[in-house]
Design an enzyme around this catalytic site. Structure first.
Site, PDB file in Angstrom:
ATOM      1  CE1 TYR A 150       0.580   0.684   1.435  1.00 50.74           C
ATOM      2  CE2 TYR A 150      -0.601   1.130  -0.606  1.00 50.74           C
ATOM      3  CZ  TYR A 150       0.376   0.435   0.092  1.00 50.74           C
ATOM      4  OH  TYR A 150       1.146  -0.508  -0.568  1.00 50.74           O
ATOM      5  CB  SER A 177       1.555   1.274  -3.793  1.00 51.94           C
ATOM      6  OG  SER A 177       0.204   0.992  -4.112  1.00 51.94           O
TER       7      SER A 177
END
Length: 254
Positions: free
Chosen positions: A152, A139
């Site tokens: 995350y 990401s």
């Protein structure tokens, strides 16, 4: 002949978002696609859509026994694996001091331990194919720090470190590992809804991300890439000639 005819491709998180687009694209390119996801009903619907070249295996990637069972089924059916796509991911933006034990462990299990388990199970099958590709979906959060993304971010950073290590360890066996740093992708399950509709924390997370321009930056002036364009990138990666490796690719909106 389709460029991936005869190839066996396993996709985690195959029933939604980018994983769904990737599964559809690889099936269209002639590959046998092993669909790995938790929901049996959605798996069955996707198998019915894609036809006889698709196999659905209900799998919890965060459970090592579930992963072993899934890849045992791949071995029994095909005897090999040419491509593993670690697409499954869990995104729970949350103020750090409000994170529950469940929030933390769910993200660690899915985003970090899941790829560890699937890669471990896939290596012998990739070896049996004479080599192949692993694509790990990371990401933009590993490049640009966003608020409310602490766990995350650390799971995706760990995933990138895993890819680097495996790329070196298995390169002599023609097993290539690519990290795909993926920005927001629009489609089924794509977009900014993970931030906007995050339950009890939406009133904290969403206004700050808007105020600081985070949403504008990640969406870009064109409003986001599509999941279909992300699937194009996956096909590009695995069809590179032997002798060429793509260690890291960033695909994003602008």
């Amino acid at each position: 002949m389709s460029q991936l005819a005869g190839k066996v491709v396993a996709v985690t998180g195959a029933t939604s978002g980018s994983g769904l687009a990737v599964a559809r694209r690889f099936a269209a390119e002639g590959a046998s696609v092993v669909l790995l996801a938790r929901g049996p009903d959605r798996l069955k619907a996707l198998v019915d859509e894609l036809g006889p070249g698709a196999v659905g295996v209900a799998t919890d990637v965060g459970d090592p026994d579930s992963v072993r069972s899934a890849f045992g089924a791949v071995e029994e059916r095909f005897g090999k694996l040419d491509v593993l796509i670690n697409n499954a991911g869990l995104h729970r933006p949350c103020p750090f001091d409000a994170l529950s034990d469940g929030d933390i462990m769910a993200q660690v299990r899915t985003n970090l331990l899941g790829p560890v388990y699937t890669c471990r199970a896939a290596i012998p099958l990739l070896r049996a194919a004479g080599g192949g590709d692993i694509i790990n979906t990371s990401s933009e959060v590993t490049i640009e720090v966003f608020p409310f993304e602490s766990v995350y971010r650390l799971t995706k950073a760990g995933l990138e470190a895993l890819g680097q290590a495996l790329n070196l360890e298995f390169e002599k066996e023609e097993i290539r590992v690519t990290t795909l740093i993926q920005g927001v992708a629009l489609g089924e399950g794509g977009g900014s809804t993970d931030w906007e509709n995050h339950g009890a924390h939406s009133d904290i997370v969403w206004p700050r991300l808007q105020e600081e321009g985070t949403i504008r930056r990640v969406m870009g002036k064109h409003g986001g890439q599509t999941v279909e364009s992300v699937a194009d990138v996956h096909v590009f990666i695995v069809t590179r000639p032997r002798g060429q490796k793509l260690d890291v690719i960033r695909a994003r909106s602008y």
